[in-house]
Scaffold this active site. Structure first.
Site, PDB file in Angstrom:
ATOM      1  N   ASP A   1       0.813  -1.208   0.000  1.00 63.69           N
ATOM      2  CA  ASP A   1       0.000   0.000   0.000  1.00 63.69           C
ATOM      3  C   ASP A   1       0.853   1.266   0.000  1.00 63.69           C
ATOM      4  O   ASP A   1       2.014   1.246   0.432  1.00 63.69           O
ATOM      5  CB  ASP A   1      -0.917   0.016   1.224  1.00 63.69           C
ATOM      6  CG  ASP A   1      -1.870  -1.163   1.260  1.00 63.69           C
ATOM      7  OD1 ASP A   1      -2.248  -1.625   0.161  1.00 63.69           O
ATOM      8  OD2 ASP A   1      -2.209  -1.617   2.357  1.00 63.69           O
ATOM      9  N   LYS A   2       0.248   2.353  -0.436  1.00 58.43           N
ATOM     10  CA  LYS A   2       0.930   3.646  -0.502  1.00 58.43           C
ATOM     11  C   LYS A   2       1.602   3.985   0.822  1.00 58.43           C
ATOM     12  O   LYS A   2       2.780   4.375   0.855  1.00 58.43           O
ATOM     13  CB  LYS A   2      -0.076   4.742  -0.866  1.00 58.43           C
ATOM     14  CG  LYS A   2       0.492   6.158  -0.796  1.00 58.43           C
ATOM     15  CD  LYS A   2      -0.583   7.205  -0.983  1.00 58.43           C
ATOM     16  CE  LYS A   2      -0.032   8.604  -0.769  1.00 58.43           C
ATOM     17  NZ  LYS A   2      -1.081   9.648  -0.847  1.00 58.43           N
TER      18      LYS A   2
END
Length: 306
Positions: free
Chosen positions: A138-139
């Site tokens: 994820d970011k």
């Protein structure tokens, strides 16, 4: 183009068309499906319908999902923390805050943009938006990620992920105190029926998801864990920890608002192991958490936030 033909049955009775379409195509966003319904790509008994149309038993539905228009991805001179590289694979340490690959509306400043500047020979299996990308984090999760430079390497790494022979360990700080020293969470994950942007433990259109965890330290209101992935579903650790009542600290999607002072979830991909696609040698990499994560641990050890 994805196509589907189906006759509605009693389980479909009364469902809104856009909700039904979302169940059939879980990888598509609700907004795109609604637009496609408006454009007539979803027909009921041969007729165009509104997104609010309620399904009836016996309806003949035909759906055609056109392929997205090709998009160009530019290379950008963005610094990369390369842990390992050869002619077949790259292992990078992704910083928190960096998106892995471009998407409509977010086409720059991603890991892929940086990789394209660094090397031009990435695997093309995942298309123009995700060249070389075998798996994602994820970011706002930091840590180790493997990237394929050739199609052969991509096939090999993807097969290892599918066969569960890779080694992936994450470090995380979660809310609350876990009584057990270790355990396994075996709970299927799919799209949240109430919020399509979230994942959830659910029986509907879900996939097997298994996370093994071990307590490293306890800090009263928080616990420091090591989590080993047996499967790799979207947001798996974040969803599983929230499911057992111990959401990841700093997680804006699955956790409480009152949390530790960290910009994004306290989750770090610390270990990555795989069999090299060419040499057949098993390679294992380790990476310490970023400074802000380590600082949090230091403050927790001093009794802060307890």
């Amino acid at each position: 183009m994805a196509c589907l033909r189906k006759v509605a049955d009693q389980t479909d009775e009364g469902k809104r068309m856009d909700k039904w379409a979302a169940e059939q195509f879980p990888d598509e966003s609700r907004s795109r499906l609604q637009q496609l319904i408006k454009e007539g790509h979803v027909l009921v008994n041969g007729d165009k319908v509104k997104i609010s149309y309620r399904m009836k038993n016996g309806d003949e539905i035909s759906v055609s999902i056109p392929a997205p228009e090709p998009l160009d991805v530019v290379s950008e001179n963005i610094p990369l923390d390369i842990v390992y590289e050869d002619d077949s694979v790259i292992v990078v340490n992704k910083p928190r805050g960096m998106v892995v690959h471009p998407a409509p509306g977010h086409m720059t400043n991603t890991l892929v943009n940086a990789l394209l500047y660094h090397c031009h020979d990435l695997s093309g299996i995942n298309g123009v938006l995700r060249p070389g990308i075998v798996h994602r984090i994820d970011k706002d999760t930091s840590g180790l990620l493997m990237v394929a430079k050739t199609d052969a390497a991509h096939h090999s790494l993807a097969a290892q992920l599918k066969d569960k022979t890779t080694h992936r360990v994450y470090l995380t700080i979660v809310h609350g105190t876990l009584d057990e020293d270790s355990g396994t969470i075996d709970a299927p994950i799919g799209r949240d029926e109430k919020d399509r942007k979230k994942m959830a433990v659910t029986k509907n259109h879900s996939k097997s998801a298994i996370t093994h965890f071990e307590v490293l330290e306890r800090f009263g209101k928080y616990t420091y864990l090591s989590c080993r992935l047996e499967t790799g579903r979207t947001h798996q650790i974040r969803v599983h920890m929230a499911y057992i009542g111990h959401p990841v600290a700093g997680d804006p999607k699955y956790g409480p608002r009152k949390t530790l002072p960290i910009d994004g979830q306290a989750l770090h991909a610390a270990e990555l192991g795989f069999t090299h696609p060419v040499t057949g040698k098993f390679m294992n990499f380790k990476m310490d958490p970023p400074t802000d994560f380590e600082n949090l641990l230091g403050m927790l050890r001093q009794g802060n936030f307890s």
